[in-house]
Design a protein around this motif. Sequence first.
Motif, mmCIF file in Angstrom:
data_model
loop_
_atom_site.group_PDB
_atom_site.id
_atom_site.type_symbol
_atom_site.label_atom_id
_atom_site.label_comp_id
_atom_site.label_asym_id
_atom_site.label_seq_id
_atom_site.Cartn_x
_atom_site.Cartn_y
_atom_site.Cartn_z
ATOM 1 N N ILE A 1 0.843 -1.194 0.000
ATOM 2 C CA ILE A 1 0.000 0.000 0.000
ATOM 3 C C ILE A 1 0.880 1.246 0.000
ATOM 4 O O ILE A 1 1.907 1.296 0.675
ATOM 5 C CB ILE A 1 -0.902 0.032 1.249
ATOM 6 N N ALA A 2 0.447 2.260 -0.734
ATOM 7 C CA ALA A 2 1.067 3.579 -0.686
ATOM 8 C C ALA A 2 -0.061 4.601 -0.551
ATOM 9 O O ALA A 2 -1.122 4.437 -1.138
ATOM 10 C CB ALA A 2 1.883 3.842 -1.943
ATOM 11 N N ALA A 3 0.173 5.649 0.223
ATOM 12 C CA ALA A 3 -0.868 6.654 0.409
ATOM 13 C C ALA A 3 -0.249 8.023 0.659
ATOM 14 O O ALA A 3 0.862 8.135 1.165
ATOM 15 C CB ALA A 3 -1.764 6.285 1.586
ATOM 16 N N ASN A 4 -0.991 9.029 0.290
ATOM 17 C CA ASN A 4 -0.622 10.411 0.557
ATOM 18 C C ASN A 4 -1.862 11.080 1.140
ATOM 19 O O ASN A 4 -2.858 11.240 0.445
ATOM 20 C CB ASN A 4 -0.176 11.098 -0.733
ATOM 21 N N LEU A 5 -1.813 11.421 2.412
ATOM 22 C CA LEU A 5 -2.970 11.966 3.111
ATOM 23 C C LEU A 5 -2.703 13.413 3.498
ATOM 24 O O LEU A 5 -1.657 13.726 4.059
ATOM 25 C CB LEU A 5 -3.261 11.147 4.368
ATOM 26 N N ASN A 6 -3.645 14.287 3.192
ATOM 27 C CA ASN A 6 -3.555 15.694 3.580
ATOM 28 C C ASN A 6 -4.763 16.041 4.425
ATOM 29 O O ASN A 6 -5.896 15.886 3.996
ATOM 30 C CB ASN A 6 -3.511 16.597 2.340
ATOM 31 N N PHE A 7 -4.507 16.527 5.644
ATOM 32 C CA PHE A 7 -5.570 16.915 6.558
ATOM 33 C C PHE A 7 -5.506 18.431 6.730
ATOM 34 O O PHE A 7 -4.492 18.963 7.169
ATOM 35 C CB PHE A 7 -5.384 16.240 7.928
ATOM 36 N N ALA A 8 -6.579 19.111 6.383
ATOM 37 C CA ALA A 8 -6.626 20.570 6.471
ATOM 38 C C ALA A 8 -7.437 20.993 7.684
ATOM 39 O O ALA A 8 -8.367 20.303 8.096
ATOM 40 C CB ALA A 8 -7.236 21.152 5.200
ATOM 41 N N ALA A 9 -7.088 22.144 8.230
ATOM 42 C CA ALA A 9 -7.835 22.698 9.361
ATOM 43 C C ALA A 9 -9.150 23.298 8.872
ATOM 44 O O ALA A 9 -9.224 23.847 7.782
ATOM 45 C CB ALA A 9 -7.003 23.757 10.063
ATOM 46 N N ASN A 10 -10.197 23.149 9.684
ATOM 47 C CA ASN A 10 -11.504 23.725 9.388
ATOM 48 C C ASN A 10 -11.690 24.934 10.297
ATOM 49 O O ASN A 10 -11.859 24.784 11.509
ATOM 50 C CB ASN A 10 -12.592 22.678 9.641
ATOM 51 N N PRO A 11 -11.663 26.157 9.735
ATOM 52 C CA PRO A 11 -11.787 27.359 10.569
ATOM 53 C C PRO A 11 -13.107 27.440 11.341
ATOM 54 O O PRO A 11 -13.195 28.147 12.334
ATOM 55 C CB PRO A 11 -11.690 28.510 9.570
ATOM 56 N N ALA A 12 -14.138 26.717 10.909
ATOM 57 C CA ALA A 12 -15.425 26.732 11.617
ATOM 58 C C ALA A 12 -15.325 26.032 12.975
ATOM 59 O O ALA A 12 -16.144 26.270 13.860
ATOM 60 C CB ALA A 12 -16.504 26.069 10.761
ATOM 61 N N GLN A 13 -14.335 25.149 13.147
ATOM 62 C CA GLN A 13 -14.129 24.472 14.427
ATOM 63 C C GLN A 13 -13.283 25.382 15.314
ATOM 64 O O GLN A 13 -12.075 25.468 15.159
ATOM 65 C CB GLN A 13 -13.431 23.123 14.222
ATOM 66 N N THR A 14 -13.920 26.069 16.240
ATOM 67 C CA THR A 14 -13.263 27.137 16.984
ATOM 68 C C THR A 14 -12.553 26.700 18.260
ATOM 69 O O THR A 14 -11.947 27.525 18.930
ATOM 70 C CB THR A 14 -14.297 28.218 17.337
ATOM 71 N N ARG A 15 -12.611 25.421 18.622
ATOM 72 C CA ARG A 15 -11.953 25.014 19.863
ATOM 73 C C ARG A 15 -10.434 24.991 19.725
ATOM 74 O O ARG A 15 -9.717 24.875 20.717
ATOM 75 C CB ARG A 15 -12.492 23.674 20.353
ATOM 76 N N CYS A 16 -9.911 25.097 18.493
ATOM 77 C CA CYS A 16 -8.470 25.143 18.241
ATOM 78 C C CYS A 16 -8.139 26.489 17.603
ATOM 79 O O CYS A 16 -8.877 26.954 16.735
ATOM 80 C CB CYS A 16 -8.051 24.042 17.274
ATOM 81 N N PRO A 17 -7.038 27.120 18.002
ATOM 82 C CA PRO A 17 -6.664 28.394 17.368
ATOM 83 C C PRO A 17 -6.449 28.194 15.863
ATOM 84 O O PRO A 17 -5.720 27.305 15.447
ATOM 85 C CB PRO A 17 -5.354 28.781 18.059
ATOM 86 N N GLY A 18 -7.127 28.980 15.038
ATOM 87 C CA GLY A 18 -6.987 28.866 13.585
ATOM 88 C C GLY A 18 -7.842 27.776 12.978
ATOM 89 O O GLY A 18 -7.750 27.489 11.790
#
Length: 167
Positions: free
Chosen positions: A40-57
């Motif tokens: 298996i090979a994979a490339n995963l990108n996880f982006a921040a969701n600005p609507a989720q306000t419990r984390c800065p940014g």
Amino acid sequence: MSIRPLCLALLFVAGPVAAELQPLQEDEMQQVSGQAGLSIAANLNFAANPAQTRCPGGCGTRVAIRPGNSAGVIVLDNIRGMFSFDGVTIDMEKLNSGFDGDGAAFNSGVMRVGLSNVRFGDFRFTLGGSNSETGTPTAGFQQTNLLTFRANGEARLHGNVYIMGLP
């Protein structure tokens, strides 16, 4: 060109072609070579969701696990960044030797997982405990962060991980 003539032409060409599976004799099987397992090979990108306000940014992806009937939840929270790997192999084998004699005593099936060429690009996550799977900040929401991990770079892992307890 219309799609209908193209479909008719393909049916005309494919019509005379017929394939069937046939059993191979033992001597024919001896001539076949291949490799068992899965790669298996994979490339995963996880982006921040600005609507989720419990984390800065904004927050990244959240994975929540509620063990059994527990009131608490184990969370991997704010997962973001790039994580990729090439050449993960998964294979089943019988462990019946090696490991300073423990393999012979174990004498059972294991899943072998091999991993190499791992890359991280500003990859991060937070391990914590929470009272909610969703992590939506509401009245009564509580989360205790235990560990925050952040990696940027490349790691080369050599070797195998054996998962035991399989039939």
